[in-house]
Structure formats: structure tokens, C-alpha cells
Design a protein around this motif. Structure first.
Motif, PDB file in Angstrom:
ATOM      1  N   ALA A   1       0.834  -1.205   0.000  1.00 39.58           N
ATOM      2  CA  ALA A   1       0.000   0.000   0.000  1.00 39.58           C
ATOM      3  C   ALA A   1       0.867   1.253   0.000  1.00 39.58           C
ATOM      4  O   ALA A   1       0.610   2.204  -0.750  1.00 39.58           O
ATOM      5  CB  ALA A   1      -0.927  -0.014   1.209  1.00 39.58           C
ATOM      6  N   ASP A   2       1.911   1.248   0.833  1.00 41.58           N
ATOM      7  CA  ASP A   2       2.799   2.413   0.922  1.00 41.58           C
ATOM      8  C   ASP A   2       3.465   2.727  -0.415  1.00 41.58           C
ATOM      9  O   ASP A   2       3.714   3.891  -0.743  1.00 41.58           O
ATOM     10  CB  ASP A   2       3.878   2.181   1.983  1.00 41.58           C
ATOM     11  N   PHE A   3       3.774   1.673  -1.182  1.00 46.92           N
ATOM     12  CA  PHE A   3       4.489   1.846  -2.441  1.00 46.92           C
ATOM     13  C   PHE A   3       3.558   1.801  -3.645  1.00 46.92           C
ATOM     14  O   PHE A   3       4.007   1.640  -4.778  1.00 46.92           O
ATOM     15  CB  PHE A   3       5.581   0.780  -2.572  1.00 46.92           C
ATOM     16  N   HIS A   4       2.244   1.956  -3.390  1.00 48.52           N
ATOM     17  CA  HIS A   4       1.242   2.029  -4.454  1.00 48.52           C
ATOM     18  C   HIS A   4       1.298   0.802  -5.371  1.00 48.52           C
ATOM     19  O   HIS A   4       1.230   0.918  -6.599  1.00 48.52           O
ATOM     20  CB  HIS A   4       1.434   3.310  -5.281  1.00 48.52           C
TER      21      HIS A   4
ATOM     22  N   ARG B   1      -0.077 -10.089  -8.921  1.00 45.56           N
ATOM     23  CA  ARG B   1       0.521 -10.327 -10.240  1.00 45.56           C
ATOM     24  C   ARG B   1       1.966 -10.733 -10.092  1.00 45.56           C
ATOM     25  O   ARG B   1       2.674 -10.301  -9.167  1.00 45.56           O
ATOM     26  CB  ARG B   1       0.441  -9.065 -11.094  1.00 45.56           C
ATOM     27  N   ALA B   2       2.447 -11.568 -11.017  1.00 45.63           N
ATOM     28  CA  ALA B   2       3.857 -11.961 -11.004  1.00 45.63           C
ATOM     29  C   ALA B   2       4.720 -10.735 -11.252  1.00 45.63           C
ATOM     30  O   ALA B   2       4.374  -9.853 -12.051  1.00 45.63           O
ATOM     31  CB  ALA B   2       4.129 -13.012 -12.078  1.00 45.63           C
ATOM     32  N   ALA B   3       5.845 -10.656 -10.562  1.00 50.95           N
ATOM     33  CA  ALA B   3       6.720  -9.485 -10.673  1.00 50.95           C
ATOM     34  C   ALA B   3       7.222  -9.295 -12.097  1.00 50.95           C
ATOM     35  O   ALA B   3       7.562  -8.166 -12.485  1.00 50.95           O
ATOM     36  CB  ALA B   3       7.897  -9.618  -9.714  1.00 50.95           C
ATOM     37  N   LYS B   4       7.262 -10.361 -12.895  1.00 44.34           N
ATOM     38  CA  LYS B   4       7.743 -10.232 -14.268  1.00 44.34           C
ATOM     39  C   LYS B   4       6.810  -9.385 -15.123  1.00 44.34           C
ATOM     40  O   LYS B   4       7.194  -8.937 -16.199  1.00 44.34           O
ATOM     41  CB  LYS B   4       7.933 -11.601 -14.906  1.00 44.34           C
ATOM     42  N   THR B   5       5.576  -9.149 -14.647  1.00 48.48           N
ATOM     43  CA  THR B   5       4.635  -8.315 -15.388  1.00 48.48           C
ATOM     44  C   THR B   5       4.738  -6.848 -14.977  1.00 48.48           C
ATOM     45  O   THR B   5       4.050  -6.004 -15.553  1.00 48.48           O
ATOM     46  CB  THR B   5       3.191  -8.783 -15.159  1.00 48.48           C
ATOM     47  N   TYR B   6       5.594  -6.539 -13.999  1.00 49.56           N
ATOM     48  CA  TYR B   6       5.724  -5.165 -13.502  1.00 49.56           C
ATOM     49  C   TYR B   6       6.577  -4.328 -14.451  1.00 49.56           C
ATOM     50  O   TYR B   6       7.470  -4.839 -15.117  1.00 49.56           O
ATOM     51  CB  TYR B   6       6.397  -5.148 -12.127  1.00 49.56           C
ATOM     52  N   SER B   7       6.318  -3.039 -14.470  1.00 44.31           N
ATOM     53  CA  SER B   7       7.190  -2.116 -15.192  1.00 44.31           C
ATOM     54  C   SER B   7       8.488  -1.954 -14.408  1.00 44.31           C
ATOM     55  O   SER B   7       8.602  -2.397 -13.253  1.00 44.31           O
ATOM     56  CB  SER B   7       6.516  -0.750 -15.339  1.00 44.31           C
ATOM     57  N   GLY B   8       9.477  -1.295 -15.042  1.00 42.81           N
ATOM     58  CA  GLY B   8      10.753  -1.093 -14.362  1.00 42.81           C
ATOM     59  C   GLY B   8      10.602  -0.316 -13.062  1.00 42.81           C
ATOM     60  O   GLY B   8      11.195  -0.658 -12.035  1.00 42.81           O
ATOM     61  N   GLY B   9       9.774   0.739 -13.085  1.00 44.08           N
ATOM     62  CA  GLY B   9       9.566   1.524 -11.884  1.00 44.08           C
ATOM     63  C   GLY B   9       8.878   0.730 -10.792  1.00 44.08           C
ATOM     64  O   GLY B   9       9.210   0.859  -9.604  1.00 44.08           O
ATOM     65  N   MET B  10       7.924  -0.114 -11.168  1.00 44.59           N
ATOM     66  CA  MET B  10       7.226  -0.946 -10.188  1.00 44.59           C
ATOM     67  C   MET B  10       8.177  -1.958  -9.566  1.00 44.59           C
ATOM     68  O   MET B  10       8.125  -2.222  -8.349  1.00 44.59           O
ATOM     69  CB  MET B  10       6.052  -1.662 -10.857  1.00 44.59           C
ATOM     70  N   ARG B  11       9.052  -2.527 -10.363  1.00 42.44           N
ATOM     71  CA  ARG B  11      10.016  -3.493  -9.819  1.00 42.44           C
ATOM     72  C   ARG B  11      10.954  -2.826  -8.821  1.00 42.44           C
ATOM     73  O   ARG B  11      11.295  -3.411  -7.783  1.00 42.44           O
ATOM     74  CB  ARG B  11      10.836  -4.121 -10.952  1.00 42.44           C
TER      75      ARG B  11
ATOM     76  N   ARG C   1      10.266  -0.223  -6.998  1.00 42.89           N
ATOM     77  CA  ARG C   1       9.506   0.047  -5.784  1.00 42.89           C
ATOM     78  C   ARG C   1       9.328  -1.229  -4.962  1.00 42.89           C
ATOM     79  O   ARG C   1       9.437  -1.204  -3.738  1.00 42.89           O
ATOM     80  CB  ARG C   1       8.131   0.655  -6.127  1.00 42.89           C
ATOM     81  N   LEU C   2       9.088  -2.344  -5.650  1.00 43.39           N
ATOM     82  CA  LEU C   2       8.962  -3.619  -4.936  1.00 43.39           C
ATOM     83  C   LEU C   2      10.289  -4.010  -4.301  1.00 43.39           C
ATOM     84  O   LEU C   2      10.337  -4.512  -3.164  1.00 43.39           O
ATOM     85  CB  LEU C   2       8.491  -4.713  -5.907  1.00 43.39           C
ATOM     86  N   ASP C   3      11.380  -3.771  -5.016  1.00 41.34           N
ATOM     87  CA  ASP C   3      12.707  -4.083  -4.491  1.00 41.34           C
ATOM     88  C   ASP C   3      13.002  -3.251  -3.234  1.00 41.34           C
ATOM     89  O   ASP C   3      13.529  -3.757  -2.243  1.00 41.34           O
ATOM     90  CB  ASP C   3      13.757  -3.798  -5.571  1.00 41.34           C
TER      91      ASP C   3
ATOM     92  N   ILE D   1       9.689   8.708  -2.053  1.00 39.96           N
ATOM     93  CA  ILE D   1       9.714   7.620  -1.080  1.00 39.96           C
ATOM     94  C   ILE D   1      10.897   7.765  -0.139  1.00 39.96           C
ATOM     95  O   ILE D   1      10.786   7.578   1.080  1.00 39.96           O
ATOM     96  CB  ILE D   1       9.760   6.260  -1.818  1.00 39.96           C
ATOM     97  N   VAL D   2      12.049   8.117  -0.694  1.00 42.89           N
ATOM     98  CA  VAL D   2      13.247   8.292   0.141  1.00 42.89           C
ATOM     99  C   VAL D   2      13.030   9.420   1.148  1.00 42.89           C
ATOM    100  O   VAL D   2      13.380   9.290   2.332  1.00 42.89           O
ATOM    101  CB  VAL D   2      14.482   8.580  -0.740  1.00 42.89           C
TER     102      VAL D   2
END
Length: 326
Positions: free
Chosen positions: A121-124, A131-141, A143-145, A177-178
């Protein structure tokens, strides 16, 4: 003053190559500390030493008052690390990635699931949680990282070139976020080649080159060290750039730089600006931009090292060795 990170005389060699040649760092708690340098300068090696992933050949370091080498277990409980490239498991969903980290940290399943929901939730990322992380955009990955590095609620976070490869919008989102993390009390050590990023985020900066800290201070203090100003001229007609360059070269006495139809020249004499304006008027050149500004961090870096921070040419063998696992 309370320091979250202290390092004195860190030395690390890889064979005949010295990646760190006596690095000293002092990072106040609750701040962003920027570590600037080109590829191969020693930034990643320094982060790996401080994160207990590499043992130095000489020197001492503490995180939150704990010795990085003698108390590595305690240090690992205090820190989070996000490397240059997203390290999430692409076959797992966003929730599963964070749940896995939580379980590895010793959380109960319920606690880990709750923490995963909170971070997503914090990282939208809530809408993409299943969804599998492989479907994420670069920015989403990315943020997940970053979310994965925060599962254990670290007090000190190492961000090693976290916005590498991101588009401007994703980079700006990560900056936000930082800032939020620092407001919550987290100390961030940020390594980057993007001088704008350091200028935007860092309370203090250390410039590292060839394994040594060659300058230290706030962004404004570093800019003041170069002295002088820069005159920026962009003609309305790009075809008139050669004439503009010739005028700047003659009046300022140094070679101007050219970028995106804009000429920039270092100015140390207040008489240069009116002279340039007069010469441009005599040449009947209409300008779209004419500005006299203070030094940028890019110019500071150039004056300190003799090259720009975005120079991708490795300086020595350490640039390759820094990617070697500990």
C-alpha cells in the motif's frame, strides 16, 4: 551529534587493484548521505563493506554503534540494502516476494502477510499485489525491491544507485519515497552517478574517486568550492551556435561547452556578461535563453576529478571487480 554510520581508513584490494584506499565516512542519523563517483570509483565496494558483505583489508566501521565485523549479526538486524538492479523473484507475485522476505527474517506468517500488505500500500502496488513481478514495469520493480529491503524496518538503508535505468517519472516517485523514509527516522546512504539526484536528496555528500574521498560537504558547500559562475546562452536560431561559441570563447578566454543547442562557459569576471550581451547584439543574434547561474554539482565534479560523473568508462579493474560476489 549521533552518527548512524562511521568508517575510518577502509581499504579493500582485489589482487593488484585497490578499490578502497582509506575511506573515512561519518553519516549523521536521520539524514541522506550521498556517495558520488563514476563507475569503478569504489562506491559499491564501500556499501558492501558497510553492509557486512565484504571484509576490508584495513580500517574500522560501525553501524548504529555496532562493529560491522565483530558484530555482523547485530548490524544485519539494523540495515536494509537495495542494489543497482531489482533483485525480486520475477516468478513470484508482489505479495509472495515480501512474504518470503518476512518469513526469512523470522516473522510469523500472519505478521509477514500484514507487513507485505502495509508495504504494498505504501508503495502504491496494492493493485498489482497478486501479479507476477515479471509483469511489472521497471519503476514498479524498483519500488517492490525497495519495499523488500524495508520488510524488517531497518534503521539504516543502503541505496546503491537505486534509480539506474528508471524513467524521469519513476525516478521522481522514488525520490519522494526516500524523503518519506528519512522523515520517519531512517538513515539513508545513497550512491549515485546522477548529480541532480544527490542535489535533490542529500544533506551531505562525499565525492569518491579512485577509492578515495576527495571532497565532502553539503551540496551548497561543494558548489561554493569551485567559485565562479556559469554563463548560459541559447540562441533562438540553432544555426547561430557557431557564432555564439566564438563570442563566448573570445570574451571568457576558455572553451565553452555545448549541450542541446545551448552554450555554457565558466565565468570568473563580472564584466564578461555585459560584454557578451553587447557582442551578441552587435552580431544581431536573438537569444532564447541568457542566464548567469552558480556552479552545479556536475561542474563541481568535473573540477574535482577532471571528468564528468556520467562517464561510463571504468577507471580501473575495480569497476569490474565490484560486481564480484563476496
Amino acid at each position: 551529534m549521533s552518527y548512524a554510520i562511521r568508517a575510518e581508513g577502509l581499504v579493500k584490494r582485489f589482487g593488484a587493484t585497490t578499490a578502497l584506499a582509506g575511506v573515512d565516512l561519518a553519516v549523521p542519523a536521520g539524514t541522506v548521505f550521498g556517495l558520488l563517483g563514476p563507475n569503478g570509483a569504489g562506491k559499491t565496494t564501500a556499501v558492501r563493506v558497510l553492509a557486512t558483505l565484504l571484509r576490508p583489508d584495513a580500517g574500522t566501521a560501525t553501524i548504529g554503534g555496532h562493529d560491522v565485523f565483530a558484530e555482523a549479526h547485530q548490524v544485519r538486524q539494523l540495515i536494509g540494502l537495495t542494489g543497482q538492479y531489482a533483485s525480486v523473484d520475477e516468478t513470484l507475485t508482489g505479495t509472495e516476494n515480501l512474504l518470503l522476505i518476512g518469513r526469512l527474517l523470522g516473522m510469523s506468517r500472519a505478521e509477514a502477510k500484514g507487513r507485505a500488505r502495509e508495504l504494498l500500500a505504501d508503495f502504491h502496488l496494492s493493485d498489482a499485489a497478486d501479479r507476477a513481478a515479471k509483469t511489472y514495469s521497471g519503476g514498479m520493480r524498483r519500488r517492490l525491491d525497495l519495499a523488500a529491503s524495508l520488510v524488517g524496518r531497518p534503521r539504516v538503508l543502503f541505496l546503491d544507485e537505486p534509480t539506474t535505468g528508471l524513467d524521469p517519472r519513476s525516478r521522481t516517485e522514488l525520490w519522494g519515497i526516500v524523503r518519506d523514509l528519512v522523515e520517519s527516522g531512517v538513515t539513508v546512504l545513497l550512491t549515485t552517478q546522477y548529480l541532480e539526484e544527490a542535489d535533490q536528496l542529500a544533506d551531505e555528500i562525499a565525492v569518491i574517486d579512485h577509492g578515495r574521498v576527495i571532497a565532502h560537504g553539503t551540496p551548497e558547500e561543494l558548489k561554493a568550492k569551485t567559485g565562479g559562475q556559469a554563463l548560459v546562452v541559447r540562441p533562438g536560431d540553432p544555426e547561430e551556435l557557431p557564432v555564439v561559441l566564438a563570442i563566448l570563447r573570445e570574451v571568457a578566454g576558455v572553451e565553452p561547452e555545448l549541450s542541446q543547442h545551448t552554450a555554457t562557459v565558466a565565468v570568473n569576471d563580472g564584466r564578461v556578461l555585459p560584454t557578451v550581451v553587447r557582442r551578441l547584439d552587435e552580431a544581431e543574434i536573438v537569444v532564447a535563453e541568457l542566464a548567469l547561474r552558480g556552479s552545479s554539482l556536475d561542474e563541481v565534479f568535473l573540477s574535482l576529478t577532471g571528468h564528468r560523473a556520467d562517464d561510463d568508462t571504468p577507471q580501473d579493474e575495480a569497476a569490474q571487480l565490484e560486481g564480484t560476489p563476496a
